[in-house]
Design a protein around this motif. Sequence first.
Motif, PDB file in Angstrom:
ATOM      1  N   LYS A  53     -13.486  -2.845  -1.323  1.00 50.93           N
ATOM      2  CA  LYS A  53     -12.098  -2.579  -0.948  1.00 50.93           C
ATOM      3  C   LYS A  53     -11.671  -1.216  -1.479  1.00 50.93           C
ATOM      4  O   LYS A  53     -12.097  -0.795  -2.560  1.00 50.93           O
ATOM      5  N   PRO A  75     -11.786  -2.875   3.982  1.00 49.11           N
ATOM      6  CA  PRO A  75     -10.319  -2.924   4.106  1.00 49.11           C
ATOM      7  C   PRO A  75      -9.626  -1.987   3.121  1.00 49.11           C
ATOM      8  O   PRO A  75     -10.139  -1.697   2.040  1.00 49.11           O
ATOM      9  N   ILE A  77      -6.117  -1.612   0.894  1.00 50.87           N
ATOM     10  CA  ILE A  77      -4.912  -2.283   0.379  1.00 50.87           C
ATOM     11  C   ILE A  77      -3.993  -1.208  -0.169  1.00 50.87           C
ATOM     12  O   ILE A  77      -4.428  -0.366  -0.955  1.00 50.87           O
ATOM     13  N   PHE A  78      -2.736  -1.193   0.272  1.00 48.56           N
ATOM     14  CA  PHE A  78      -1.802  -0.286  -0.401  1.00 48.56           C
ATOM     15  C   PHE A  78      -0.802  -1.101  -1.203  1.00 48.56           C
ATOM     16  O   PHE A  78      -0.119  -1.982  -0.693  1.00 48.56           O
ATOM     17  N   SER A 108       3.267  -3.468  -6.711  1.00 44.68           N
ATOM     18  CA  SER A 108       2.762  -4.837  -6.591  1.00 44.68           C
ATOM     19  C   SER A 108       1.649  -4.967  -5.567  1.00 44.68           C
ATOM     20  O   SER A 108       1.640  -4.245  -4.564  1.00 44.68           O
ATOM     21  N   ILE A 109       0.738  -5.885  -5.847  1.00 42.33           N
ATOM     22  CA  ILE A 109      -0.281  -6.278  -4.874  1.00 42.33           C
ATOM     23  C   ILE A 109      -0.301  -7.808  -4.808  1.00 42.33           C
ATOM     24  O   ILE A 109      -0.332  -8.488  -5.841  1.00 42.33           O
ATOM     25  N   SER A 110      -0.282  -8.328  -3.598  1.00 45.17           N
ATOM     26  CA  SER A 110      -0.341  -9.766  -3.385  1.00 45.17           C
ATOM     27  C   SER A 110      -1.635 -10.322  -3.980  1.00 45.17           C
ATOM     28  O   SER A 110      -2.713  -9.770  -3.775  1.00 45.17           O
ATOM     29  N   LYS A 112      -3.431 -12.795  -3.257  1.00 44.70           N
ATOM     30  CA  LYS A 112      -4.445 -13.308  -2.331  1.00 44.70           C
ATOM     31  C   LYS A 112      -5.365 -12.210  -1.789  1.00 44.70           C
ATOM     32  O   LYS A 112      -6.405 -12.504  -1.204  1.00 44.70           O
ATOM     33  N   LEU A 113      -4.997 -10.917  -1.995  1.00 45.72           N
ATOM     34  CA  LEU A 113      -5.734  -9.839  -1.325  1.00 45.72           C
ATOM     35  C   LEU A 113      -6.954  -9.336  -2.096  1.00 45.72           C
ATOM     36  O   LEU A 113      -7.839  -8.717  -1.522  1.00 45.72           O
TER      37      LEU A 113
END
Lengths: 189, 189
Positions: A53, A75, A77-78, A108-110, A112-113
């Motif tokens: 990632k 993928p 992620i931002f 913040s990062i979720s 689940k990601l």
Amino acid sequence: MKLLEDRILKDGELLEGDILMVDSFLNHQVDINLLEEMSKDIYEHFEGEEITKVVTVEASGIAIGTMVAKVFNVPLIFAKKSIAQNLDENCNSVMIKSYTHKREYSVSISKKLISPEDKVLIIDDFLAEGNAIYGLIDLVNASGAEVVGIGVIVEKGFQSGGRNLRADGYNLYSLSIIEKFEDGNVIFR
Amino acid sequence: MKLLEDRILKDGELLEGDILMVDSFLNHQVDINLLEEMSKDIYEHFEGEEITKVVTVEASGIAIGTMVAKVFNVPLIFAKKSIAQNLDENCNSVMIKSYTHKREYSVSISKKLISPEDKVLIIDDFLAEGNAIYGLIDLVNASGAEVVGIGVIVEKGFQSGGRNLRADGYNLYSLSIIEKFEDGNVIFR
């Protein structure tokens, strides 16, 4: 990276307070060909590593993050910014101080990601004191995943971020390192 | 676009207030392969047009804007958001109402980045009431340039933005159009 350094010398603008403006080709308008070349350069540096990632932070990290994620075919992620502390229990959050804007914001990062198996390449446009990068490292670590490397477009070598990250053992790759500003000119390391 | 519709049905989450969450593949984590396929689809739709710049708005428009700018091989400009009215005389600014966040913010583009000769493709992730898109149109027009087309990932067909833009004669291309939400399900047009 010479292509980038030449472009900074040609089109970068130096404002008061050692703020380097790269609005015309990096973080307001984006030169897509330069973006691709920079992403390939980052790919070549980290090519031997397993990367699952790419993680960056909105907003100005997203363009380079997208192109780097494309060359690695993983993928992107931002991390999301907000002014208030994010209390969403589904997210990991940290507070980050902005050098440019002289204020604190939540990033913040979720949950689940990112999973503990992930091998993460962190990407951002600028590295000064390293607050944003250390915040992203904390978010990746909070998910149990590993930070495999860090790639930035412009490192301000006279500020402590790059030195600290290397001292902490991170594989940091900066496409350009500014040694100093002198008489309104940019001097690269 | 079937690939996108299938993905929305599979991984989209419907929250209260008809908010469609696409955090796991579009606007927090980004599936780069989907992003490429969507960008190629937008390219095919506008292929006959002369396009010199892609314009979007931070933050969630930047990933798709970057990839679309890449397939057209033109620069990307992302309009910058701030909470207060931007009074910088070097920028064109407009105020935009956010449907999702129920607040107003200022969106700006530096005057030097768009010239009257430019042919602009506007790109964004979501189209609901059309406030963000109309704001971007105003910013492009303020520079004297022409809006050649508008591409969005998800149009909420039950809100007025798409209808109004088409009635105003814009070449609007939506990769997916949601007709309605029914019993917690997404129904496409």
